[in-house]
Design a protein around this motif. Structure first.
Motif, PDB file in Angstrom:
ATOM      1  N   SER A  14      77.073  52.855 -22.510  1.00  0.00           N
ATOM      2  CA  SER A  14      76.228  53.967 -22.702  1.00  0.00           C
ATOM      3  C   SER A  14      76.535  55.018 -21.358  1.00  0.00           C
ATOM      4  O   SER A  14      76.640  54.605 -20.351  1.00  0.00           O
ATOM      5  N   ALA A  15      76.581  56.142 -21.785  1.00  0.00           N
ATOM      6  CA  ALA A  15      76.730  57.110 -20.941  1.00  0.00           C
ATOM      7  C   ALA A  15      75.335  57.826 -20.519  1.00  0.00           C
ATOM      8  O   ALA A  15      75.457  58.934 -19.642  1.00  0.00           O
ATOM      9  N   ASP A  16      74.181  57.272 -20.812  1.00  0.00           N
ATOM     10  CA  ASP A  16      72.984  57.610 -20.671  1.00  0.00           C
ATOM     11  C   ASP A  16      72.704  57.631 -19.221  1.00  0.00           C
ATOM     12  O   ASP A  16      72.811  56.527 -18.465  1.00  0.00           O
ATOM     13  N   PRO A  17      72.325  58.866 -18.515  1.00  0.00           N
ATOM     14  CA  PRO A  17      72.057  58.628 -17.063  1.00  0.00           C
ATOM     15  C   PRO A  17      70.744  57.918 -16.544  1.00  0.00           C
ATOM     16  O   PRO A  17      70.655  57.623 -15.221  1.00  0.00           O
ATOM     17  N   LEU A  18      69.899  57.927 -17.605  1.00  0.00           N
ATOM     18  CA  LEU A  18      68.699  56.935 -17.230  1.00  0.00           C
ATOM     19  C   LEU A  18      68.964  55.613 -16.403  1.00  0.00           C
ATOM     20  O   LEU A  18      70.099  54.847 -17.329  1.00  0.00           O
ATOM     21  N   PRO A  19      68.366  55.062 -15.648  1.00  0.00           N
ATOM     22  CA  PRO A  19      68.493  53.709 -15.151  1.00  0.00           C
ATOM     23  C   PRO A  19      68.216  52.688 -16.129  1.00  0.00           C
ATOM     24  O   PRO A  19      67.263  52.538 -16.864  1.00  0.00           O
ATOM     25  N   GLU A  20      69.065  51.295 -16.161  1.00  0.00           N
ATOM     26  CA  GLU A  20      68.893  50.463 -17.037  1.00  0.00           C
ATOM     27  C   GLU A  20      68.921  49.238 -16.285  1.00  0.00           C
ATOM     28  O   GLU A  20      69.961  49.000 -15.321  1.00  0.00           O
ATOM     29  N   SER A  21      68.082  48.164 -16.617  1.00  0.00           N
ATOM     30  CA  SER A  21      68.143  46.977 -16.062  1.00  0.00           C
ATOM     31  C   SER A  21      67.737  45.861 -16.734  1.00  0.00           C
ATOM     32  O   SER A  21      67.404  46.309 -18.072  1.00  0.00           O
ATOM     33  N   GLU A  22      67.615  44.475 -16.482  1.00  0.00           N
ATOM     34  CA  GLU A  22      67.438  43.503 -17.218  1.00  0.00           C
ATOM     35  C   GLU A  22      68.115  43.357 -18.596  1.00  0.00           C
ATOM     36  O   GLU A  22      67.488  43.182 -19.499  1.00  0.00           O
ATOM     37  N   MET A  23      69.294  43.273 -18.550  1.00  0.00           N
ATOM     38  CA  MET A  23      70.110  43.493 -19.636  1.00  0.00           C
ATOM     39  C   MET A  23      70.399  42.099 -20.273  1.00  0.00           C
ATOM     40  O   MET A  23      70.243  40.940 -19.434  1.00  0.00           O
ATOM     41  N   SER A  33      83.266  38.847 -33.473  1.00  0.00           N
ATOM     42  CA  SER A  33      83.339  40.182 -33.169  1.00  0.00           C
ATOM     43  C   SER A  33      82.026  41.003 -32.974  1.00  0.00           C
ATOM     44  O   SER A  33      82.145  42.355 -32.460  1.00  0.00           O
ATOM     45  N   ASN A  34      80.879  40.495 -33.494  1.00  0.00           N
ATOM     46  CA  ASN A  34      79.604  41.177 -33.527  1.00  0.00           C
ATOM     47  C   ASN A  34      78.972  40.808 -32.021  1.00  0.00           C
ATOM     48  O   ASN A  34      78.704  39.698 -31.855  1.00  0.00           O
ATOM     49  N   ILE A  35      78.803  41.876 -31.046  1.00  0.00           N
ATOM     50  CA  ILE A  35      78.601  41.739 -29.771  1.00  0.00           C
ATOM     51  C   ILE A  35      77.232  42.619 -29.948  1.00  0.00           C
ATOM     52  O   ILE A  35      77.363  43.712 -30.204  1.00  0.00           O
ATOM     53  N   LEU A  36      76.047  42.473 -29.295  1.00  0.00           N
ATOM     54  CA  LEU A  36      75.032  43.040 -29.123  1.00  0.00           C
ATOM     55  C   LEU A  36      74.421  43.012 -27.316  1.00  0.00           C
ATOM     56  O   LEU A  36      74.364  42.141 -26.902  1.00  0.00           O
ATOM     57  N   VAL A  37      74.059  44.208 -26.964  1.00  0.00           N
ATOM     58  CA  VAL A  37      73.617  44.385 -25.576  1.00  0.00           C
ATOM     59  C   VAL A  37      72.449  45.269 -25.691  1.00  0.00           C
ATOM     60  O   VAL A  37      72.204  46.050 -26.410  1.00  0.00           O
ATOM     61  N   SER A  38      71.465  44.842 -24.922  1.00  0.00           N
ATOM     62  CA  SER A  38      70.220  45.734 -24.750  1.00  0.00           C
ATOM     63  C   SER A  38      69.894  45.494 -23.238  1.00  0.00           C
ATOM     64  O   SER A  38      69.972  44.482 -22.473  1.00  0.00           O
ATOM     65  N   ALA A  39      69.181  46.665 -22.803  1.00  0.00           N
ATOM     66  CA  ALA A  39      68.579  46.604 -21.376  1.00  0.00           C
ATOM     67  C   ALA A  39      67.327  47.655 -21.345  1.00  0.00           C
ATOM     68  O   ALA A  39      67.225  48.496 -22.193  1.00  0.00           O
ATOM     69  N   MET A  40      66.482  47.363 -20.469  1.00  0.00           N
ATOM     70  CA  MET A  40      65.203  48.119 -20.177  1.00  0.00           C
ATOM     71  C   MET A  40      65.984  49.392 -19.541  1.00  0.00           C
ATOM     72  O   MET A  40      66.263  49.685 -18.656  1.00  0.00           O
ATOM     73  N   ARG A  41      65.524  50.662 -20.268  1.00  0.00           N
ATOM     74  CA  ARG A  41      65.561  51.929 -19.820  1.00  0.00           C
ATOM     75  C   ARG A  41      64.387  52.703 -19.504  1.00  0.00           C
ATOM     76  O   ARG A  41      63.523  52.828 -20.329  1.00  0.00           O
ATOM     77  N   LEU A  42      64.306  53.206 -18.267  1.00  0.00           N
ATOM     78  CA  LEU A  42      63.210  53.815 -17.771  1.00  0.00           C
ATOM     79  C   LEU A  42      63.560  55.396 -17.841  1.00  0.00           C
ATOM     80  O   LEU A  42      64.629  55.891 -17.429  1.00  0.00           O
ATOM     81  N   ASN A  43      62.496  55.860 -18.621  1.00  0.00           N
ATOM     82  CA  ASN A  43      62.287  57.650 -18.738  1.00  0.00           C
ATOM     83  C   ASN A  43      61.135  58.111 -18.416  1.00  0.00           C
ATOM     84  O   ASN A  43      60.342  58.375 -19.209  1.00  0.00           O
TER      85      ASN A  43
END
Length: 178
Positions: A14-23, A33-43
Protein backbone atom coordinates in the motif's frame (compact mmCIF):
# COMPACT_ATOMS: atom_id res chain seq x y z
CA UNK A 1 20.15 -5.61 -9.96
CA UNK A 2 18.50 -8.75 -8.70
CA UNK A 3 18.60 -9.54 -4.98
CA UNK A 4 21.44 -11.68 -3.63
CA UNK A 5 20.73 -15.39 -3.25
CA UNK A 6 18.73 -15.95 -0.06
CA UNK A 7 17.83 -12.24 0.26
CA UNK A 8 14.23 -11.29 0.90
CA UNK A 9 12.72 -8.98 -1.68
CA UNK A 10 10.37 -6.31 -0.31
CA UNK A 11 7.11 -5.48 -2.03
CA UNK A 12 5.07 -2.38 -1.27
CA UNK A 13 1.49 -3.44 -0.66
CA UNK A 14 0.00 0.00 0.00
CA UNK A 15 1.28 3.45 -0.89
CA UNK A 16 -1.29 4.98 1.48
CA UNK A 17 0.50 7.65 3.57
CA UNK A 18 -1.71 7.01 6.63
CA UNK A 19 -0.03 5.12 9.49
CA UNK A 20 -0.73 1.38 9.69
CA UNK A 21 0.01 -0.93 12.63
CA UNK A 22 -1.12 -4.23 14.26
CA UNK A 23 -0.62 -6.10 11.01
CA UNK A 24 -1.90 -9.63 10.52
CA UNK A 25 -1.31 -11.89 7.52
CA UNK A 26 -2.39 -15.32 6.32
CA UNK A 27 -1.50 -17.70 3.53
CA UNK A 28 -4.57 -19.58 2.36
CA UNK A 29 -3.89 -23.28 3.11
CA UNK A 30 -6.02 -24.37 0.15
CA UNK A 31 -4.19 -22.01 -2.25
CA UNK A 32 -0.68 -20.93 -1.16
CA UNK A 33 -0.57 -18.27 -3.88
CA UNK A 34 -3.44 -16.49 -2.06
CA UNK A 35 -2.02 -14.22 0.66
CA UNK A 36 -3.93 -11.65 2.70
CA UNK A 37 -2.70 -8.81 4.90
CA UNK A 38 -4.60 -6.32 7.04
CA UNK A 39 -3.39 -3.58 9.35
CA UNK A 40 -5.05 -1.03 11.57
CA UNK A 41 -5.03 2.29 9.66
CA UNK A 42 -5.59 5.57 11.50
CA UNK A 43 -7.28 8.44 9.64
CA UNK A 44 -8.01 11.23 12.10
CA UNK A 45 -9.30 13.46 9.30
CA UNK A 46 -12.37 11.26 8.64
CA UNK A 47 -14.85 10.84 11.51
CA UNK A 48 -16.87 8.14 9.73
CA UNK A 49 -13.77 6.05 9.04
CA UNK A 50 -11.28 7.20 11.67
CA UNK A 51 -9.90 3.71 12.07
CA UNK A 52 -10.18 1.03 9.41
CA UNK A 53 -8.48 -2.28 8.81
CA UNK A 54 -8.08 -2.40 5.02
CA UNK A 55 -7.65 -5.86 3.52
CA UNK A 56 -4.97 -6.37 0.87
CA UNK A 57 -4.90 -9.63 -1.09
CA UNK A 58 -2.59 -11.32 -3.55
CA UNK A 59 -3.48 -14.24 -5.78
CA UNK A 60 0.01 -14.67 -7.25
CA UNK A 61 2.13 -15.40 -4.21
CA UNK A 62 2.72 -11.74 -3.34
CA UNK A 63 4.01 -10.46 -6.69
CA UNK A 64 1.00 -8.14 -7.05
CA UNK A 65 -1.52 -6.82 -4.53
CA UNK A 66 -5.04 -5.41 -4.59
CA UNK A 67 -7.19 -3.79 -1.92
CA UNK A 68 -10.63 -5.18 -1.13
CA UNK A 69 -13.50 -2.66 -1.15
CA UNK A 70 -14.69 -4.05 2.22
CA UNK A 71 -14.77 -1.54 5.09
CA UNK A 72 -14.82 -2.83 8.65
CA UNK A 73 -17.34 -0.45 10.17
CA UNK A 74 -20.37 -1.18 12.37
CA UNK A 75 -23.70 -1.69 10.60
CA UNK A 76 -25.60 0.71 12.84
CA UNK A 77 -26.59 3.96 11.16
CA UNK A 78 -24.92 6.94 12.78
CA UNK A 79 -21.99 4.98 14.22
CA UNK A 80 -18.76 6.98 14.49
CA UNK A 81 -15.67 4.80 14.87
CA UNK A 82 -13.32 6.11 17.53
CA UNK A 83 -10.92 3.19 17.84
CA UNK A 84 -10.50 -0.52 17.60
CA UNK A 85 -8.31 -2.61 15.38
CA UNK A 86 -6.96 -6.09 16.05
CA UNK A 87 -7.37 -7.44 12.50
CA UNK A 88 -7.25 -11.27 12.51
CA UNK A 89 -7.59 -13.84 9.73
CA UNK A 90 -8.30 -17.57 9.71
CA UNK A 91 -8.98 -20.07 6.93
CA UNK A 92 -10.83 -23.36 6.94
CA UNK A 93 -9.74 -26.58 5.23
CA UNK A 94 -11.61 -25.66 2.03
CA UNK A 95 -9.95 -22.24 1.76
CA UNK A 96 -12.86 -20.16 3.03
CA UNK A 97 -11.35 -17.11 4.71
CA UNK A 98 -12.53 -15.41 7.88
CA UNK A 99 -11.69 -11.93 9.12
CA UNK A 100 -12.37 -10.38 12.51
CA UNK A 101 -11.80 -6.94 14.04
CA UNK A 102 -12.84 -4.67 16.90
CA UNK A 103 -14.66 -1.35 16.65
CA UNK A 104 -14.92 1.12 19.51
CA UNK A 105 -17.70 3.43 18.36
CA UNK A 106 -20.07 6.17 19.39
CA UNK A 107 -23.69 5.56 18.43
CA UNK A 108 -26.00 8.55 17.92
CA UNK A 109 -23.74 10.65 20.16
CA UNK A 110 -25.24 8.93 23.22
CA UNK A 111 -23.53 5.60 23.87
CA UNK A 112 -20.08 4.13 23.38
CA UNK A 113 -19.86 0.50 22.29
CA UNK A 114 -17.08 -1.99 21.76
CA UNK A 115 -17.96 -4.62 19.19
CA UNK A 116 -16.11 -7.63 17.78
CA UNK A 117 -17.26 -8.55 14.30
CA UNK A 118 -16.49 -11.16 11.63
CA UNK A 119 -16.93 -11.65 7.88
CA UNK A 120 -16.03 -14.42 5.42
CA UNK A 121 -14.75 -14.67 1.86
CA UNK A 122 -14.93 -17.48 -0.68
CA UNK A 123 -13.09 -15.63 -3.47
CA UNK A 124 -9.66 -15.20 -1.91
CA UNK A 125 -10.41 -11.94 -0.11
CA UNK A 126 -11.75 -9.89 -3.00
CA UNK A 127 -15.23 -9.61 -1.49
CA UNK A 128 -16.46 -10.29 2.03
CA UNK A 129 -19.85 -11.61 3.15
CA UNK A 130 -21.33 -10.24 6.33
CA UNK A 131 -23.69 -12.68 8.04
CA UNK A 132 -26.85 -11.41 9.72
CA UNK A 133 -25.17 -12.35 13.01
CA UNK A 134 -21.73 -10.86 12.38
CA UNK A 135 -21.19 -10.07 16.04
CA UNK A 136 -18.77 -12.06 18.20
CA UNK A 137 -19.52 -9.81 21.15
CA UNK A 138 -20.58 -6.27 22.02
CA UNK A 139 -20.45 -4.26 25.21
CA UNK A 140 -21.82 -0.86 26.07
CA UNK A 141 -19.02 1.07 27.70
CA UNK A 142 -20.41 2.87 30.74
CA UNK A 143 -17.03 3.85 32.10
CA UNK A 144 -13.67 3.05 30.60
CA UNK A 145 -13.13 0.26 33.10
CA UNK A 146 -11.42 -2.86 31.72
CA UNK A 147 -14.15 -5.05 33.26
CA UNK A 148 -16.67 -3.77 30.72
CA UNK A 149 -14.57 -4.33 27.62
CA UNK A 150 -12.91 -7.18 25.78
CA UNK A 151 -9.84 -7.29 23.59
CA UNK A 152 -7.44 -9.37 21.51
CA UNK A 153 -9.76 -11.78 19.79
CA UNK A 154 -8.23 -14.66 17.91
CA UNK A 155 -9.73 -17.00 15.32
CA UNK A 156 -9.02 -20.65 14.62
CA UNK A 157 -10.63 -23.26 12.41
CA UNK A 158 -10.69 -27.03 12.61
CA UNK A 159 -8.92 -28.24 9.46
CA UNK A 160 -8.83 -31.88 10.53
CA UNK A 161 -11.19 -34.63 9.38
CA UNK A 162 -13.08 -34.50 12.69
CA UNK A 163 -16.86 -33.98 12.90
CA UNK A 164 -16.06 -30.30 13.63
CA UNK A 165 -14.14 -29.81 10.36
CA UNK A 166 -14.35 -26.18 9.16
CA UNK A 167 -15.87 -25.00 12.43
CA UNK A 168 -14.63 -21.50 13.29
CA UNK A 169 -13.68 -20.69 16.87
CA UNK A 170 -13.13 -17.28 18.43
CA UNK A 171 -11.37 -16.55 21.70
CA UNK A 172 -10.94 -13.18 23.37
CA UNK A 173 -9.62 -11.48 26.46
CA UNK A 174 -12.43 -10.48 28.83
CA UNK A 175 -11.35 -9.64 32.38
CA UNK A 176 -13.36 -11.09 35.24
CA UNK A 177 -14.63 -8.21 37.42
CA UNK A 178 -14.72 -10.40 40.55
Amino acid sequence: PSPAKGAVEETTISADPLPESEMHAIVNPADPSNILVSAMRLNQGNQQEALLCPIYYSKDGGRSWNKSAFKNIPRETGALVAGGGDPVFAADADGKLYFSWINLYLLNFTSIYMGMFWVSSTDGGVTWDRAANDLIGRARIVSLSATEAFDKQWLATDRTSSPWRNTVYAAMFHPDPA
